[in-house]
Each structure stands twice: as C-alpha cells, then as structure tokens.
Design an enzyme around this catalytic site. Structure first.
Site, PDB file in Angstrom:
ATOM      1  N   GLU A 152      37.045  37.795  11.249  1.00 23.55           N
ATOM      2  CA  GLU A 152      36.033  36.681  11.334  1.00 23.55           C
ATOM      3  C   GLU A 152      34.999  37.358  12.207  1.00 23.55           C
ATOM      4  O   GLU A 152      34.597  36.632  13.110  1.00 23.55           O
ATOM      5  CB  GLU A 152      36.603  35.240  11.920  1.00 23.55           C
ATOM      6  CG  GLU A 152      37.297  34.615  10.980  1.00 23.55           C
ATOM      7  CD  GLU A 152      37.790  33.254  11.403  1.00 23.55           C
ATOM      8  OE1 GLU A 152      37.526  32.918  12.554  1.00 23.55           O
ATOM      9  OE2 GLU A 152      37.846  32.297  10.844  1.00 23.55           O
ATOM     10  N   GLU A 228      42.276  32.367   5.037  1.00 27.63           N
ATOM     11  CA  GLU A 228      43.197  31.228   5.923  1.00 27.63           C
ATOM     12  C   GLU A 228      43.012  29.907   5.281  1.00 27.63           C
ATOM     13  O   GLU A 228      41.903  29.388   5.525  1.00 27.63           O
ATOM     14  CB  GLU A 228      42.664  31.473   7.365  1.00 27.63           C
ATOM     15  CG  GLU A 228      43.082  32.927   7.993  1.00 27.63           C
ATOM     16  CD  GLU A 228      42.550  33.052   9.339  1.00 27.63           C
ATOM     17  OE1 GLU A 228      42.464  31.918  10.020  1.00 27.63           O
ATOM     18  OE2 GLU A 228      42.114  34.045   9.863  1.00 27.63           O
TER      19      GLU A 228
END
Ligand code: GLA
Length: 575
Positions: A152, A228
């Site tokens: 991320e 995710e």
C-alpha cells in the site's frame, strides 16, 4: 516446472485459466507446530492459495544480525504439502498491525524512499531472505505464484524510483513469477503506489463494484484482484472490540467472485501478536491523531479463529467458495482445550530486586536516551534523574512520552503517565530523585508517523526547565529465566510472579487475569504478550505446543496492581 502467468486479463496456471482464492495467514503469528492444522483449515474452507507477509524486524533485530531465517521457507513448504499455492509479500514495509510496520527500529536513512542508506539496508535483507522465495516458485517446482512490491505504498509516498528499485531488486534476485502492488481503491493511492509493468491490485472491505471500477480506470488490462478483502478487523486497547457480520462478509465475497475477480481474504486466520510485536495506529483521516496501541490477539474476527476453530464466517465462506470452485476437502477436527483451572502464585520478586538480573548496563546522558539509542526494541527503560534543590514544588511533565510511565519520587509512586492522555498532577520540590519507568507499547505501523522512537522523547520538564543528567537501564523483557524469585509471595506492584501449572496432556487454553492491571506473561519462557485491564481483550491465547506434560512455568510481570489468581479458561474473552 509450472507456469503462472497473466494472459488476456486473466491468470493462467500451466495454461489453464485460474482464479486465485487466497487467504492471509502469517507464519509469524501462529506457532509453527500449528501451521499444518491452520493450512488444512484454509484448504477445507475452499481456498487454493495462502498469502503471507515477511516481517523484516523479526528477522533482523540488530543490523546484520539475522534470526529465524528458515521459517518463511518452512512455512511455504508446509503450504505446498497442504496443497496450497502461495503469495509472498516481503515488504520491506508490511503495515499488518505489526510493530513499526515490519521495519527494524534501528533503521537509518529515510524510510520508504529511494534514500541510498535506507535502500542499502533493504538490499542486504533481500539478499538474505529472497533466495528461499525464489527457489520455491512454481517455475522451479515450488508453490509461489506471486510476489508483492512494498505494501500500500500509495497510502504513504510517491517515490516511484523507490518502487522501481524494489521491483528490479526482486527480479535481480531471481523472482520470475508475476509481481504486483496493492493499494486502496482511489486515484491518489493508485497513482502513488503502482509501478508501470507491475500488476496492480486493490484492498477493500465492501463495495467491490466501485473498487474494481476504479482499478479498471487505471489498469484496463490487469486481472481483477482484491489483495485484501477485510472480512474482519483488529482491536486497539481501550476501544471497542471489532467484528464483521458473517452474512455481510459472505455477500461481499460472493460479489467479488461474481465479478470474476481473484481474492485474498485478510485474514483467513489471524493468529496472535506474541511478545512485543503488536503495532499501533494513529486516528484520523491523515493517521496523525490519537495514538492507539493494538492488542495482543490478532483473531481479527477471521473465519478461522485464534485457536484454529471454524467460526460462522468459515461455514458461510465455505458455502460461497464451493459454489465457484467445487466441494472442498473435509474440515479437520478442532484441537482440544485444557479444563478450566485456577492458579495461585508460588513465588514473586519485585522488579527493583530483579533489576540486576533482567536489565542491561546503565547508560548516562544529559537527556534521557531513547530506546533505540539504548539498542532496545521494546520492553521497559528505568530512567533516573535529580531535581536540584532546594527549590519549591513545581509540576513534572513528560512531553513526548512514548508510551506509558510510572513516575517515582524518592522511591514512591507519584503518578502514571500515558501518551496522549491528560498528565496527572505530579508536583515535586527539590532536591529529589525522580525515576521514570517507561514502557513501550508498540510502534505506529501506518501513516506518516511510522518510524517513531520510544522513551522520553521530549525530555522531562520541571515547571519549564528541562531536567538534565539521566541514567537509563534498558529492560528488554526477552529472557526471564534469570529472574531471582523468592518463595514469599508479595502483593506489591511492579513485580514478577511465578505460577506452576500441572498439565497431563498439552492442549490449547486461554489465560484470564481478572483483577490484574497491566503487564506481560511468559509460558515456559515464551512471551505470550501484553495484557491490560482496559480491554477489550481479557484473555491471552496459550497454544498447546508451548506446554509440556508435567509442571509448566508461568511468569507474570505486573506493572500496576497484582491480583490473587490466574485462570485457565477454554474460551477467549475478546470484548
Ligand atoms: C492494510 C494493510 C494491511 C493491514 C490492513 C488492516 O490494508 O495493507 O497490512 O494493516 O490494512 O488490517
């Protein structure tokens, strides 16, 4: 030899179209003797892949000193035996509610950038860890199908040279399976965190249509992949326990699969933040607000709970997955638990009396040295300084305290200070000796404040005057085998207590500490983690492999106020 590739916007395994049905499970959050059971549970839920991060700080606690290096490869092999493919996310930053987002506390240079000093540390770690990933790729007869670049990154920075360096570094070290990045599903994340020529994936908990539409705008040709899918969540001390409705999560999973996407359940099995590995977050949109340390359990309200049992979410997910991927294998039996029991301490010793046995050498400095300057990752530091005198009574202040401190004046407790909380009114007249016992509670793992230091980072003020001239003793809490217990059991705070637990046949259990304040527990020398009366977590998971038939040794370090008994219970209390 296998081939895992991307063709015409779809994944292919050995030529056939393939949908990745993955679940996150971290090898460092589950006792190795339990990996096989948990991996079999993933398979039985209907998954074909397991995903794990790699926590750099666990493997390189001090620069150039490596430990537990074979665990990643062993875990990948166990996954292969369980019939699972594998996705590896080696960081160097992993977030993951893990201390400092996986970055070692000793790092020098500007973290998560192309700063040459930082990159040098990353490259040396990658040289050591990546061979075990490279040799286990599907292309070489193993089970690794994909490897992630950073984590991320779009939530943090926009240094594309840094991401390029990492991607090139993976290739240079023999990674030949598809690389990918993962980011939040919004423009600013994706423009900060993606790399040309590297697959992009998105992370979310709901609204797959919108998330994938955003991904499509940036990557019309990449296969859809939710790296995710947050099917549960984690807890912070002093905050409400988080859960995610099983039916709601199953409906989102179904929609992801209807859209033809691949998925990684975060988490399929959460496990535990053993020892001092739990991280912390800061609140607010910019993650710079109140500081919130993460609890010891990483149960995550996941489909496979902390002790490996299937939850309602497991059965709902299994049903959804079976509709898309066929009947999964049978579900393995749930491991046994010990009967309930009550334990009383058999020995104790105060931290002060145990100091020589558990503390490192004293360091002196004009201002209180940080944990990092003392070479200490976590644990406690006992600082000692003087208020000059004679002088009148003024307030003591600890600006920049990280994270919690017992302040003693001339040996008597005067107040307990906590980061981001109103300071207790402690007034001191000089001359006096001030001792500050500082506890670190986990480093922030997300956002601009990642990479913080611990200790009395803003010094100690008497009124407006810095107090100078400090001694500091680091107390790592790593090895409690030398604690000099006495047979008398005290009821004093800041003491170690020893319990004996007789076990006929080792099995899982949970430790409850009703009435105890705040501290740490070790079972046969292994640190289970932190406990705190603030909750929401009120029991600590004790995995069966930590116990032995016969007498087991349980040590509690209580910092605030001890109680009389410990309890073993067959069920956890997480809220
Ligand atoms: C992000 C991170 C993960 C984890 C989750 C929340 O998606 O990439 O490591 O921190 O948030 O559990």
């Amino acid at each position: 030899m296998g081939v895992f590739s991307v063709e015409d916007g779809a994944f292919r395994l050995d030529g056939a179209e393939f949908r990745v049905l993955s679940g996150a499970m971290h090898y460092f959050r589950t006792h190795p003797a339990q990996w096989r059971h948990r991996l079999a549970m993933l398979r039985a839920m209907g998954l074909n892949t397991v995903e794990t991060y790699v926590p750099w700080n666990l493997h390189e606690p001090r620069q150039g000193e490596f430990r537990r290096m074979s665990e990643l490869g062993d875990f990948l092999d166990a996954a292969a035996e369980a019939g699972l493919l594998a996705i590896v996310r080696p960081g160097p930053y992993i977030c993951a509610e893990w201390d400092n987002g996986g970055l070692p506390a000793w790092l020098t240079g500007r973290i998560r950038t192309s700063d040459p000093e930082y990159l040098g540390h990353v490259d040396r770690f990658f040289d050591r860890i990546l061979p075990q990933v490279a040799e286990r790729q599907v292309t070489r007869g193993g089970n690794v199908i994909m490897v992630q670049v950073e984590n991320e990154y779009g939530s943090y920075g926009s240094d594309h040279a840094y991401l390029r360096h990492l991607a090139d570094g993976l290739r240079a070290r023999g990674v030949e399976v598809p690389l990918f990045t993962s980011d939040g599903p919004a423009d600013w994340y994706l423009t900060g965190g993606t790399v040309p020529g590297v697959l992009a994936t998105v992370n979310f908990g709901s609204d797959p249509d919108r998330a994938f539409a955003t991904l499509r705008e940036h990557r019309p040709d990449d296969p859809l992949f939710c790296m995710e899918f947050w099917c549960g969540w984690f807890d912070h001390w002093g905050q409400q326990h988080m859960t995610r409705d099983a039916g709601d999560a199953a409906a989102v999973l179904e929609r992801i699969l209807e859209l033809g996407a691949s998925v990684n359940l975060y988490m399929a099995h959460g496990g535990t933040n053993f020892g001092t590995w739990a991280g912390a977050n800061q609140t607010g949109e910019r993650a710079m607000g109140d500081w919130r340390p993460t609890v010891t359990s990483y149960d995550y309200d996941a489909p496979i709970d902390e002790r490996g049992a299937p939850t309602e979410k497991f059965w709902r997910f299994r049903e959804v997955l079976s509709r898309f991927a066929g009947e999964p294998p049978e579900v393995p039996p749930v491991p046994d638990v010990l009967p309930a029991a009550t334990l009383r301490p058999v020995q104790s010793v105060s931290l002060r009396e145990a100091l020589e046995a558990v503390a490192g050498p004293e360091v002196s400095a004009p201002v209180p040295p940080s944990f990092e300057e003392l070479g200490l990752e976590h644990g406690l530091v006992l600082y000692r300084g003087e208020v000059p005198g004679p002088r009148g009574a003024y307030r003591l202040r600890l600006p920049g305290l990280r994270d919690r401190a017992h302040v003693l004046v001339d040996g008597v407790l005067a107040g307990v200070f906590e980061r981001d909380a109103e300071e207790p009114e402690v007034t001191v007249s000089g001359p006096a000796t001030v001792e500050v016992l500082v506890e670190s509670m986990g480093r922030t793992n997300y956002g601009p404040l990642t990479g913080e230091s611990k200790g009395l980072t803003g010094g100690v003020l008497h009124h407006q005057q810095y107090l100078n001239g400090w001694s500091a003793r680091p107390i790592p809490l790593e090895d409690v085998s030398a604690v000099p217990f006495a047979d008398e059991v005290s009821d004093g705070p800041r003491s170690f207590f020893r319990f004996e637990l007789e076990v006929a046949e080792p099995a899982d259990t949970f430790l409850a500490l009703p009435g105890w304040g705040k501290g740490y527990v070790w079972v046969n020398g292994f640190c289970l983690g932190r406990y705190w009366a603030e909750g929401p977590q009120h029991t600590l998971y004790v995995p069966a492999p930590l116990l032995r038939s016969g007498t087991n040794d349980i040590i509690v370090l209580e910092l605030d106020q001890p109680a009389q008994t410990l309890h073993l219970t067959p069920t956890p209390t997480l809220s």
